[in-house]
Scaffold this motif. Structure first.
Motif, mmCIF file in Angstrom:
data_model
loop_
_atom_site.group_PDB
_atom_site.id
_atom_site.type_symbol
_atom_site.label_atom_id
_atom_site.label_comp_id
_atom_site.label_asym_id
_atom_site.label_seq_id
_atom_site.Cartn_x
_atom_site.Cartn_y
_atom_site.Cartn_z
ATOM 1 N N ILE A 104 148.082 -7.897 -32.315
ATOM 2 C CA ILE A 104 146.924 -7.398 -31.533
ATOM 3 C C ILE A 104 146.086 -8.348 -31.039
ATOM 4 N N PRO A 105 145.388 -9.212 -31.820
ATOM 5 C CA PRO A 105 144.375 -10.038 -31.209
ATOM 6 C C PRO A 105 145.147 -11.348 -30.374
ATOM 7 N N LEU A 106 146.182 -11.556 -30.528
ATOM 8 C CA LEU A 106 147.117 -12.494 -29.672
ATOM 9 C C LEU A 106 147.355 -11.886 -28.323
ATOM 10 N N ALA A 107 147.628 -10.392 -28.266
ATOM 11 C CA ALA A 107 147.655 -9.881 -26.949
ATOM 12 C C ALA A 107 146.316 -9.772 -26.197
ATOM 13 N N LEU A 108 145.411 -9.473 -27.003
ATOM 14 C CA LEU A 108 144.093 -9.417 -26.311
ATOM 15 C C LEU A 108 143.719 -10.826 -25.482
ATOM 16 N N THR A 109 144.135 -11.875 -26.559
ATOM 17 C CA THR A 109 143.900 -13.301 -26.017
ATOM 18 C C THR A 109 144.524 -13.627 -24.632
ATOM 19 N N LEU A 110 145.941 -13.160 -24.819
ATOM 20 C CA LEU A 110 146.846 -13.309 -23.595
ATOM 21 C C LEU A 110 146.198 -12.602 -22.416
ATOM 22 N N CYS A 111 145.723 -11.328 -22.634
ATOM 23 C CA CYS A 111 145.143 -10.738 -21.392
ATOM 24 C C CYS A 111 143.601 -11.687 -21.027
ATOM 25 N N ALA A 112 143.186 -12.253 -21.819
ATOM 26 C CA ALA A 112 141.970 -13.083 -21.326
ATOM 27 C C ALA A 112 142.392 -14.368 -20.651
ATOM 28 N N ALA A 113 143.640 -15.066 -21.274
ATOM 29 C CA ALA A 113 144.351 -15.961 -20.534
ATOM 30 C C ALA A 113 144.800 -15.462 -19.257
ATOM 31 N N GLY A 114 145.454 -14.468 -19.122
ATOM 32 C CA GLY A 114 145.866 -13.983 -17.755
ATOM 33 C C GLY A 114 144.771 -13.766 -16.680
ATOM 34 N N ALA A 115 143.605 -13.311 -17.120
ATOM 35 C CA ALA A 115 142.424 -13.309 -16.360
ATOM 36 C C ALA A 115 142.103 -14.397 -15.722
ATOM 37 N N SER A 116 142.146 -15.451 -16.405
ATOM 38 C CA SER A 116 141.620 -16.812 -16.110
ATOM 39 C C SER A 116 142.611 -17.059 -14.957
ATOM 40 N N ALA A 117 143.994 -16.944 -15.076
ATOM 41 C CA ALA A 117 144.898 -17.453 -14.108
ATOM 42 C C ALA A 117 145.139 -16.753 -13.132
ATOM 43 N N PHE A 118 144.703 -15.552 -12.996
ATOM 44 C CA PHE A 118 145.035 -14.702 -11.812
ATOM 45 C C PHE A 118 143.981 -14.122 -11.260
ATOM 46 N N ALA A 136 139.665 -13.803 -9.699
ATOM 47 C CA ALA A 136 138.734 -14.792 -9.421
ATOM 48 C C ALA A 136 137.581 -14.987 -10.243
ATOM 49 N N PRO A 137 137.046 -16.147 -10.209
ATOM 50 C CA PRO A 137 136.129 -16.711 -11.620
ATOM 51 C C PRO A 137 135.172 -15.391 -12.013
ATOM 52 N N THR A 138 134.588 -14.531 -10.900
ATOM 53 C CA THR A 138 133.745 -13.796 -11.521
ATOM 54 C C THR A 138 134.246 -12.750 -12.381
ATOM 55 N N SER A 139 135.548 -12.412 -11.715
ATOM 56 C CA SER A 139 136.293 -11.196 -12.410
ATOM 57 C C SER A 139 137.057 -11.725 -13.498
ATOM 58 N N ALA A 140 137.288 -13.040 -13.840
ATOM 59 C CA ALA A 140 137.810 -13.358 -14.961
ATOM 60 C C ALA A 140 136.772 -13.612 -16.121
ATOM 61 N N ASP A 141 135.455 -13.894 -15.565
ATOM 62 C CA ASP A 141 134.481 -13.924 -16.670
ATOM 63 C C ASP A 141 134.130 -12.527 -17.248
ATOM 64 N N GLY A 142 134.217 -11.283 -16.191
ATOM 65 C CA GLY A 142 134.012 -10.331 -16.813
ATOM 66 C C GLY A 142 134.912 -9.720 -17.928
ATOM 67 N N ALA A 143 136.279 -10.317 -17.488
ATOM 68 C CA ALA A 143 137.387 -9.833 -18.522
ATOM 69 C C ALA A 143 137.278 -10.327 -19.499
ATOM 70 N N HIS A 144 137.079 -11.668 -19.582
ATOM 71 C CA HIS A 144 136.709 -12.543 -20.850
ATOM 72 C C HIS A 144 135.721 -11.692 -21.873
ATOM 73 N N ARG A 145 134.512 -11.243 -21.124
ATOM 74 C CA ARG A 145 133.557 -10.842 -21.978
ATOM 75 C C ARG A 145 134.042 -9.538 -22.447
ATOM 76 N N LEU A 146 134.841 -8.654 -21.767
ATOM 77 C CA LEU A 146 135.233 -7.317 -22.125
ATOM 78 C C LEU A 146 136.413 -7.643 -23.372
ATOM 79 N N MET A 147 137.149 -8.525 -23.374
ATOM 80 C CA MET A 147 138.055 -8.946 -24.268
ATOM 81 C C MET A 147 137.389 -9.270 -25.391
ATOM 82 N N SER A 148 136.425 -10.276 -25.336
ATOM 83 C CA SER A 148 135.540 -10.527 -26.519
ATOM 84 C C SER A 148 134.809 -9.397 -27.231
ATOM 85 N N TRP A 149 134.264 -8.504 -26.287
ATOM 86 C CA TRP A 149 133.574 -7.123 -26.702
ATOM 87 C C TRP A 149 134.453 -6.439 -27.683
ATOM 88 N N THR A 150 135.883 -6.390 -27.261
ATOM 89 C CA THR A 150 136.740 -5.303 -27.871
ATOM 90 C C THR A 150 137.070 -6.188 -29.095
#
Length: 399
Positions: free
Chosen positions: A42-56, A58-72
């Motif tokens: 489960i943590p690995l899947a969440l981390t892959l979501c954060a990595a996918g956000a960085s790859a696909f 825009a920077p602002t959206s990726a930062d928001g996704a990172h924050r959401l994954m960290s909050w989760t």
């Protein structure tokens, strides 16, 4: 959760002697197949979501996704919310609290001291918000990382005990030395990485966590830290696998430890999703196991009510996480944001400071109740974990 099985082989093939030079794995799950795998997957899947956000994204959206994954990871997987489960355990099974002489007095004194620290956080917020922010960042990263790595070492040791109960060879002297070295070495490497090493080779690059120290070590220091991490884990897996027969779940758990710490070293924004997520889920499973009634108990909590009781106990901290993450101008910055000015409200600031105090009290209490090197504590805690064994736990597994 069902009690740990005695660990007997499930088929004649498992009992067959290993062929010289071959490598065989035993399915010695610490909790259950589902629980052991969930702690990592489960943590690995969440981390892959954060990595996918960085790859696909825009920077602002990726930062928001990172924050959401960290909050989760913090609030749903339990890194921030699990801390109250220690005190739920004390209420349900008092033998955990009283396993050693003077332990209740020590834990009470430490808890009161942590409440005083929480009060200090309340006043520093109004006195100097920058100093308050830096102090919180340093204290919780240093003590939180120590706590997380200590729990890794504890579960590693329990995996070793699990193997010993079914006749696997005990950990080699090298593995025991590496186990003793795990917390001080990895703690040093990771703290140097986040506080002192520049994030990039750019002249103005700061550390991942800049608390006013500026640029201390150049980005070129990172390969040295990676080499130390890599050398440690190569030695570790060589030691664990050379016997020819090993616990598969133990090896898998060590791979999870290596992955999480490696990500925190190479890409902290990803590692700081996986490490907290693993830690919270581990504590969920440990707490659920220890809350179960054992033979001779006068149960205060029926087995069917364990997980509901855990969720209920964590709801106040989860609610605080929701307020900071979604209602304020906080980590998640949701559409319901009502502005960071609300952070100054005495009630919210008091609840936040109380939450900090509970986290620190949890660190303090766990440092006492998991001292497996003390025979009376080892006896009580192994019974609570369903791992009672006449064989002593190796000293390297003590927290």
């Amino acid at each position: 959760m069902t009690p740990l099985s005695p660990g007997v082989a499930t088929s004649p093939e498992q009992d067959a002697p290993a062929v010289p030079g071959s490598l065989r794995f035993r399915r010695l799950w610490l909790f259950s197949p589902g629980a052991d795998l969930a702690i990592l997957a489960i943590p690995l899947a969440l981390t892959l979501c954060a990595a996918g956000a960085s790859a696909f994204l825009a920077p602002t959206s990726a930062d928001g996704a990172h924050r959401l994954m960290s909050w989760t990871a913090q609030n749903i997987l339990g890194n921030a919310t699990h801390v109250v489960l220690t005190f739920l355990l004390f209420g349900v099974h008092r033998d955990v609290l009283t396993a050693a002489p003077r332990q209740p007095r020590n834990i009470l004194a430490g808890t009161l001291a942590m409440l005083a620290v929480g009060a200090g956080f309340f006043f520093t917020f109004y006195a100097d918000r920058a100093i308050h922010t830096f102090a919180v960042a340093v204290i919780f990263n240093v003590f939180g990382m120590h706590h997380t790595l200590s729990q890794h070492r504890g579960l590693w040791s329990l995996h070793g005990l699990r193997g010993g109960q079914v006749g696997l060879a005990p950990p080699s002297p090298l593995e025991r030395r590496l186990q003793q070295l795990y917390v001080p070495l990895l703690l040093s490497i990771l703290l140097v990485r986040i506080f002192f090493v520049a994030e990039s080779a750019a002249p103005n690059a700061t550390a991942y966590l800049d608390v006013g120290q500026g640029r201390v070590l150049p980005w070129q220091m990172l390969p040295v830290l990676i080499a130390l991490w890599l050398g440690y884990f190569l030695l570790l897996f060589r030691s664990v696998l050379r016997s020819g027969t090993a616990s598969g779940p133990k090896v898998l758990y060590l791979l999870g430890m290596a992955t999480a710490t490696g990500l925190a070293l190479v890409a902290p924004e990803w590692g700081y999703v996986m490490l907290p997520g693993m830690h919270g889920l581990e504590y969920y499973m440990i707490s659920a196991r220890m809350l179960e009634p054992r033979e001779g108990d006068a149960p205060r909590l029926r087995r069917a009510f364990i997980w509901p009781a855990m969720v209920l106990a964590m709801l106040p901290l989860l609610a605080l996480g929701v307020v900071h993450g979604f209602l304020l101008d906080g980590p998640v910055k949701g559409s319901l944001s009502i502005g960071s000015g609300a952070l100054s409200h005495p009630l919210l600031r008091g609840l936040t400071s109380l939450g900090f105090a509970v986290v620190l009290a949890h660190y303090y209490a766990d440092a006492f109740i998991f001292r497996f090197r003390i025979p009376s504590i080892r006896q009580v805690m192994l019974r609570r974990l369903g791992l009672s064994s006449p064989a002593p736990l190796p000293a390297s597994g003590a927290r």
